[in-house]
Motif scaffolding. Structure first.
Motif, PDB file in Angstrom:
ATOM      1  N   HIS A 526       0.830  -1.204   0.000  1.00 38.92           N
ATOM      2  CA  HIS A 526       0.000   0.000   0.000  1.00 38.92           C
ATOM      3  C   HIS A 526       0.864   1.254   0.000  1.00 38.92           C
ATOM      4  O   HIS A 526       0.633   2.199  -0.759  1.00 38.92           O
ATOM      5  CB  HIS A 526      -0.900   0.014   1.238  1.00 38.92           C
ATOM      6  N   LEU A 527       1.848   1.278   0.880  1.00 42.55           N
ATOM      7  CA  LEU A 527       2.696   2.463   1.001  1.00 42.55           C
ATOM      8  C   LEU A 527       3.498   2.700  -0.274  1.00 42.55           C
ATOM      9  O   LEU A 527       3.544   3.819  -0.802  1.00 42.55           O
ATOM     10  CB  LEU A 527       3.631   2.313   2.207  1.00 42.55           C
ATOM     11  N   LEU A 528       4.130   1.650  -0.788  1.00 39.76           N
ATOM     12  CA  LEU A 528       4.959   1.802  -1.974  1.00 39.76           C
ATOM     13  C   LEU A 528       4.128   2.181  -3.197  1.00 39.76           C
ATOM     14  O   LEU A 528       4.539   3.027  -4.003  1.00 39.76           O
ATOM     15  CB  LEU A 528       5.737   0.517  -2.240  1.00 39.76           C
ATOM     16  N   SER A 529       2.963   1.576  -3.362  1.00 37.90           N
ATOM     17  CA  SER A 529       2.147   1.876  -4.542  1.00 37.90           C
ATOM     18  C   SER A 529       1.581   3.290  -4.470  1.00 37.90           C
ATOM     19  O   SER A 529       1.474   3.973  -5.501  1.00 37.90           O
ATOM     20  CB  SER A 529       1.010   0.856  -4.677  1.00 37.90           C
ATOM     21  N   THR A 530       1.234   3.743  -3.276  1.00 34.17           N
ATOM     22  CA  THR A 530       0.736   5.116  -3.149  1.00 34.17           C
ATOM     23  C   THR A 530       1.842   6.119  -3.433  1.00 34.17           C
ATOM     24  O   THR A 530       1.644   7.110  -4.144  1.00 34.17           O
ATOM     25  CB  THR A 530       0.170   5.353  -1.743  1.00 34.17           C
ATOM     26  N   ALA A 531       3.027   5.858  -2.893  1.00 34.81           N
ATOM     27  CA  ALA A 531       4.156   6.745  -3.168  1.00 34.81           C
ATOM     28  C   ALA A 531       4.488   6.742  -4.659  1.00 34.81           C
ATOM     29  O   ALA A 531       4.820   7.784  -5.245  1.00 34.81           O
ATOM     30  CB  ALA A 531       5.371   6.299  -2.350  1.00 34.81           C
ATOM     31  N   ALA A 532       4.372   5.584  -5.293  1.00 33.46           N
ATOM     32  CA  ALA A 532       4.651   5.500  -6.721  1.00 33.46           C
ATOM     33  C   ALA A 532       3.633   6.306  -7.524  1.00 33.46           C
ATOM     34  O   ALA A 532       3.965   6.916  -8.543  1.00 33.46           O
ATOM     35  CB  ALA A 532       4.650   4.043  -7.172  1.00 33.46           C
ATOM     36  N   ALA A 533       2.378   6.310  -7.067  1.00 31.05           N
ATOM     37  CA  ALA A 533       1.365   7.111  -7.741  1.00 31.05           C
ATOM     38  C   ALA A 533       1.697   8.597  -7.640  1.00 31.05           C
ATOM     39  O   ALA A 533       1.464   9.370  -8.575  1.00 31.05           O
ATOM     40  CB  ALA A 533      -0.007   6.826  -7.143  1.00 31.05           C
ATOM     41  N   LEU A 534       2.247   9.010  -6.513  1.00 34.51           N
ATOM     42  CA  LEU A 534       2.677  10.398  -6.367  1.00 34.51           C
ATOM     43  C   LEU A 534       3.858  10.679  -7.296  1.00 34.51           C
ATOM     44  O   LEU A 534       3.979  11.769  -7.867  1.00 34.51           O
ATOM     45  CB  LEU A 534       3.066  10.679  -4.922  1.00 34.51           C
ATOM     46  N   LYS A 535       4.735   9.696  -7.430  1.00 39.80           N
ATOM     47  CA  LYS A 535       5.862   9.840  -8.349  1.00 39.80           C
ATOM     48  C   LYS A 535       5.355  10.006  -9.786  1.00 39.80           C
ATOM     49  O   LYS A 535       5.901  10.806 -10.571  1.00 39.80           O
ATOM     50  CB  LYS A 535       6.773   8.617  -8.249  1.00 39.80           C
ATOM     51  N   ALA A 536       4.296   9.293 -10.121  1.00 41.31           N
ATOM     52  CA  ALA A 536       3.714   9.406 -11.451  1.00 41.31           C
ATOM     53  C   ALA A 536       3.231  10.825 -11.710  1.00 41.31           C
ATOM     54  O   ALA A 536       3.352  11.344 -12.821  1.00 41.31           O
ATOM     55  CB  ALA A 536       2.564   8.420 -11.608  1.00 41.31           C
ATOM     56  N   THR A 537       2.687  11.457 -10.704  1.00 31.75           N
ATOM     57  CA  THR A 537       2.244  12.843 -10.841  1.00 31.75           C
ATOM     58  C   THR A 537       3.411  13.742 -11.212  1.00 31.75           C
ATOM     59  O   THR A 537       3.305  14.605 -12.084  1.00 31.75           O
ATOM     60  CB  THR A 537       1.622  13.330  -9.512  1.00 31.75           C
ATOM     61  N   GLU A 538       4.555  13.547 -10.551  1.00 32.69           N
ATOM     62  CA  GLU A 538       5.732  14.352 -10.846  1.00 32.69           C
ATOM     63  C   GLU A 538       6.254  14.089 -12.262  1.00 32.69           C
ATOM     64  O   GLU A 538       6.648  15.004 -12.984  1.00 32.69           O
ATOM     65  CB  GLU A 538       6.844  14.051  -9.842  1.00 32.69           C
ATOM     66  N   LEU A 539       6.225  12.826 -12.670  1.00 34.29           N
ATOM     67  CA  LEU A 539       6.763  12.480 -13.975  1.00 34.29           C
ATOM     68  C   LEU A 539       6.001  13.165 -15.106  1.00 34.29           C
ATOM     69  O   LEU A 539       6.583  13.589 -16.094  1.00 34.29           O
ATOM     70  CB  LEU A 539       6.712  10.956 -14.170  1.00 34.29           C
ATOM     71  N   VAL A 540       4.690  13.265 -14.946  1.00 34.64           N
ATOM     72  CA  VAL A 540       3.875  13.829 -16.013  1.00 34.64           C
ATOM     73  C   VAL A 540       3.892  15.351 -15.992  1.00 34.64           C
ATOM     74  O   VAL A 540       4.107  16.013 -17.007  1.00 34.64           O
ATOM     75  CB  VAL A 540       2.426  13.315 -15.910  1.00 34.64           C
ATOM     76  N   ASP A 541       3.702  15.930 -14.828  1.00 28.49           N
ATOM     77  CA  ASP A 541       3.567  17.386 -14.743  1.00 28.49           C
ATOM     78  C   ASP A 541       4.852  18.093 -14.352  1.00 28.49           C
ATOM     79  O   ASP A 541       4.932  19.316 -14.390  1.00 28.49           O
ATOM     80  CB  ASP A 541       2.481  17.761 -13.727  1.00 28.49           C
ATOM     81  N   ASN A 542       5.864  17.307 -13.906  1.00 27.44           N
ATOM     82  CA  ASN A 542       7.115  17.904 -13.444  1.00 27.44           C
ATOM     83  C   ASN A 542       6.871  18.931 -12.350  1.00 27.44           C
ATOM     84  O   ASN A 542       7.511  19.977 -12.299  1.00 27.44           O
ATOM     85  CB  ASN A 542       7.882  18.543 -14.608  1.00 27.44           C
ATOM     86  N   VAL A 543       5.890  18.644 -11.509  1.00 25.65           N
ATOM     87  CA  VAL A 543       5.544  19.522 -10.396  1.00 25.65           C
ATOM     88  C   VAL A 543       5.500  18.654  -9.147  1.00 25.65           C
ATOM     89  O   VAL A 543       5.007  17.537  -9.183  1.00 25.65           O
ATOM     90  CB  VAL A 543       4.169  20.190 -10.606  1.00 25.65           C
ATOM     91  N   SER A 544       6.009  19.169  -8.027  1.00 26.86           N
ATOM     92  CA  SER A 544       6.035  18.379  -6.800  1.00 26.86           C
ATOM     93  C   SER A 544       4.626  18.113  -6.315  1.00 26.86           C
ATOM     94  O   SER A 544       3.721  18.913  -6.501  1.00 26.86           O
ATOM     95  CB  SER A 544       6.822  19.096  -5.704  1.00 26.86           C
ATOM     96  N   PHE A 545       4.458  16.961  -5.697  1.00 31.48           N
ATOM     97  CA  PHE A 545       3.138  16.599  -5.166  1.00 31.48           C
ATOM     98  C   PHE A 545       2.649  17.599  -4.144  1.00 31.48           C
ATOM     99  O   PHE A 545       1.466  17.886  -4.062  1.00 31.48           O
ATOM    100  CB  PHE A 545       3.224  15.207  -4.536  1.00 31.48           C
ATOM    101  N   GLN A 546       3.562  18.164  -3.368  1.00 27.57           N
ATOM    102  CA  GLN A 546       3.151  19.093  -2.311  1.00 27.57           C
ATOM    103  C   GLN A 546       2.409  20.290  -2.898  1.00 27.57           C
ATOM    104  O   GLN A 546       1.453  20.777  -2.321  1.00 27.57           O
ATOM    105  CB  GLN A 546       4.376  19.572  -1.523  1.00 27.57           C
TER     106      GLN A 546
END
Length: 769
Positions: A526-546
């Motif tokens: 759960h933890l790793l997959s959720t963090a990976a989903a946040l990483k996906a956000t950065e990869l596409v938009d090049n913007v930090s999740f925060q």
């Protein structure tokens, strides 16, 4: 649900649940006005601030027109809620450092009663009585602690013609003294713990008594409470040290250093019975509370009812509690505390002649507003119900959230930089947060470090416990160290889930404190997959999740743009290999064991945390597309993920605690995890980086917590042995003995008695060998 319960939930239950900080102004309005958090001025000493001039001269109230609350923090706020609902004006008192706190803002008037130390302010009866006179308050509610069990204060108010909202001073005198109360309990035919029913003269006298009773024994303050002035001793040396520390704590906290000694019941349960009386001879009991989860004799998690007490034992305990209350003509809310052994034999421990910290869980399961009943009784109204009307409906838990380092059970101080209380996603008033702080509040060394009391309710124990899990997961506290990690771990502990607990639970299961839970397979995924989903956000938009967290559906909207990428994910430094890709518009993570999870975001979550839904991705049959299966259903069929203690839910809550180089700092299940994403090549290169050496502190003695130096037992040039006491530091009214961790000679002492210390501040150092 009985009419008694329904009336309470409709009139009080909703108001009792503090709204999230972002709705603070609306909350004030519902309480009847007050300054906003950024408008509250600092009040001069003994100055009156009338906040509601429109009701400066209200019509005569059937109970009281105006009540002064002689307390602070969450309990003052909680009492005010009931007063506001009843149309009663409220008066706050505060120390100089508390001038801008929430309880001051919620009151109609406020008076400064002295500087920060409690002896000079909240326990300063003269200053508080002066505030009573100036405000014209007709009654005083003391809350708990401070002056709540001070019979002299109650008697002074009675002489002034001001009503003390609590038992009469005679009952406080009789039951507030732990020695006298045991004698009265024996006379009332209540089961009592074997012990010495007299004042212990000195440490030698205590040792003699302990030897006669037989070890282990409890050295205990006669006028104490809240775990202060209490020590368990298993031998003569521990009695001597316990006598010294308990006497000092008792004098500091209660102004009374008298101690007594009684038999310590090993592996007991701490069960208490709530009683309620009036001035007309009526007394009822409101079932029991289980308070066995304790550390340093202070309660941490409570529940009502107890999973251990059967109806027959409940009735016997309740009847004895009522007998004791009637023996002293008890006329308010009070609690009879019992120790219960493994065979359900119970023994009177003490009676608290006040409102208890954990009273909300009793309110949930009975529907009785205890503060209202105290006010009604003080106004000479008879109880409006009988014992037959008291029901037991559902289950409730209370977690005490402390500003505390759970690795060492030591208090933490500081400013609440970010603070948002849990969200009740059910909308059914199942979550209640009794607190006296807001974002920006300071946790001070002068007072108890409790941030709030988090209470959850359900029709049964399992559902109430699950609601507590979700509430703890969504509780956002930043700026101070807090104990949510250990609270979250304890309620998932197999022993706690089964109800196999005692007052030694924390001592046995967390002997060295708690750092972080060990994640099981599904939790880790759960933890790793959720963090990976946040990483996906950065990869596409090049913007930090925060910076994107305020947007809805940020995970699912960008997942389709992620190409398959292999990563080595460092979870607190431990490597885990994953493949991040997308499936049907969601992020997908494949783990080393071949299992796959897809992640979508729950759009109902507020901006301070993320709720994500996980799906198990089943491998397709030949010529078929991949199929998504809700993890809740799939896990029951997948032996690898099945674990009766995981309490699998289809929604997982995480918190964004900020970006770190290459990844995120994530809050999950109460713990804080650093999650860093590296390509396989980056990971191989990272292993070549030199490791940072840890600082050597073996030659130092440092303060483990913020506090005040009470004594320094050694001087420069003295030789000490490992385990020898070298200093005593007081924090939040608890005496903490600091001992040398090595044998050697003291080179220099840097502090002196009375000096205030920061956490990790150097106290003394040893000479080099």
């Amino acid at each position: 649900m009985s009419m008694l319960n329904m009336n309470f939930l409709l009139s009080v239950g909703v108001a009792a649940a503090v709204l999230p900080v972002r709705s603070f102004h609306a909350t004030q309005a519902s309480f009847g006005g007050g300054h906003s958090a950024d408008q509250s001025p600092t009040a001069p000493k003994h100055a009156v601030r009338t906040k509601r001039p429109d009701i400066a001269n209200p019509p005569k109230h059937e109970l009281f027109n105006k009540i002064l609350i002689a307390n602070r923090g969450e309990i003052a706020c909680r009492i005010m809620r009931t007063c506001k609902r009843l149309g009663i004006q409220t008066v706050a008192v505060h120390s100089e450092v508390d001038a801008q706190t929430l309880h001051v803002q919620l009151a109609d008037e406020a008076y400064c009663v002295g500087p920060a130390p409690t002896n000079d302010s909240y326990r300063n009866a003269t200053a508080i009585i002066d505030a009573v006179r100036q405000s014209g308050a007709q009654a005083v509610h003391p809350g708990y602690g401070f002056l709540s069990e001070n019979n002299h204060f109650a008697a002074q108010l009675e002489q002034l013609g001001v009503t003390f909202i609590g038992p009469h001073s005679g009952a406080i005198d009789a039951m507030g003294d732990k020695i006298h109360s045991k004698i009265l309990a024996t006379e009332a035919k209540v089961n009592v713990i074997p012990g010495y029913n007299g004042v212990v003269k000195d440490a030698d006298h205590a040792i003699k008594i302990a030897q006669e009773i037989g070890y282990p024994v409890m050295v205990k303050a006669s006028g104490g409470g809240g775990g202060k002035g209490m020590r368990v001793a298993w031998n003569d040396e521990e009695v001597r040290e316990g006598f010294k520390l308990s006497a000092a704590e008792a004098a500091s906290s209660f102004g009374d250093d008298r101690l007594f000694v009684e038999k310590f019941i090993d592996n007991p349960r701490h069960i208490e019975i709530q009683v309620l009386g009036d001035n007309h001879g009526n007394v009822v009991y409101l079932n029991e509370r289980e308070c066995s989860i304790q550390r340093r004799n202070q309660k941490v998690i409570e529940e009502a009812p107890s999973s251990f007490i059967d109806p027959e034992t409940r009735a016997k305990m309740g009847q004895q509690a009522v007998m004791l209350a009637k023996a002293v003509k008890y006329n308010s809310a009070g609690t009879v505390e019992m120790m219960v052994d493994s065979k359900r034999n119970f023994y009177f421990l003490e009676m608290n002649t006040r409102l208890q910290v954990e009273h909300p869980i009793t309110e949930y399961i009975t529907g009785v507003d205890l503060v209202e009943q105290m006010i009604r009784s003080a106004a000479n109204r008879p109880l409006s119900f009988t014992q037959a009307d008291v029901k037991l409906n559902g289950w409730a838990f209370e977690s005490r959230v402390y500003a505390e380092d759970p690795t060492r059970f030591l208090p933490s101080i500081g400013k609440l930089q970010t603070y948002a209380e849990p969200v009740d996603y059910t909308g059914q008033n199942l979550v209640r947060c009794d607190s006296g702080i807001v974002e920006g509040s300071n946790i001070s060394i002068y007072y108890d470090p409790m941030i709030c009391k988090l209470i959850t309710y359900g029709p049964d124990r399992q559902s109430a416990l699950q609601t507590m899990r979700e509430a703890l997961d969504s509780y956002v506290i930043r700026g101070v160290t807090h104990n949510i990690p250990i609270l979250r771990d304890m309620i998932d502990h197999p022993r706690f889930i089964s109800g196999d607990i005692s007052t030694k639970f924390i001592q046995e299961e967390y002997p060295t404190g708690f750092a972080k839970r060990e994640l099981k397979d599904l939790q880790l995924h759960h933890l790793l997959s959720t963090a990976a989903a946040l990483k996906a956000t950065e990869l596409v938009d090049n913007v930090s999740f925060q910076s994107k967290v305020a947007r809805q559906d940020v995970v699912s909207e960008v997942a389709s743009g992620v190409e398959a990428q292999e990563y080595v994910v460092l979870l607190d430094g431990a490597p885990h290999r994953i493949i991040l890709s997308s499936v049907e518009g969601m992020s997908q993570v494949e783990f080393e064991d071949g299992s796959k999870l897809a992640v979508s975001e729950d759009s109902e979550a507020p901006t301070n945390h993320i709720r994500v839904r996980h799906f198990i991705v089943e491998e397709p049959c030949e010529h078929e597309d991949e199929e998504l299966v809700d993890e809740t259903a799939a896990a029951s069929e997948d032996v690898e993920f099945e674990d009766s203690h995981d309490h699998i839910s289809d929604v997982v809550t995480i918190q964004n605690l900020g970006s770190i180089p290459g990844g995120f700092k994530i809050g999950y299940l109460g713990g804080v995890y650093d999650v860093v994403f590296l390509t396989p090549r980056e990971y191989e290169l990272s292993k070549l980086m030199p490791k940072k050496a840890k600082a050597d502190t073996s030659m130092m003695v440092v303060s483990p917590m913020p506090g005040t130096v009470v004594t320094i037992a050694v001087a420069a040039g003295d030789s000490v042995v490992a385990g020898q006491e070298v200093a005593v530091v007081e924090a939040m009214k608890m005496q903490n003995s600091l001992r040398a961790q090595r044998t050697g000679k003291i080179k220099k002492v840097f502090v002196k008695p009375g000096q205030t210390l920061a956490s990790e501040e150097l106290i003394m150092e040893f000479e080099k060998e």
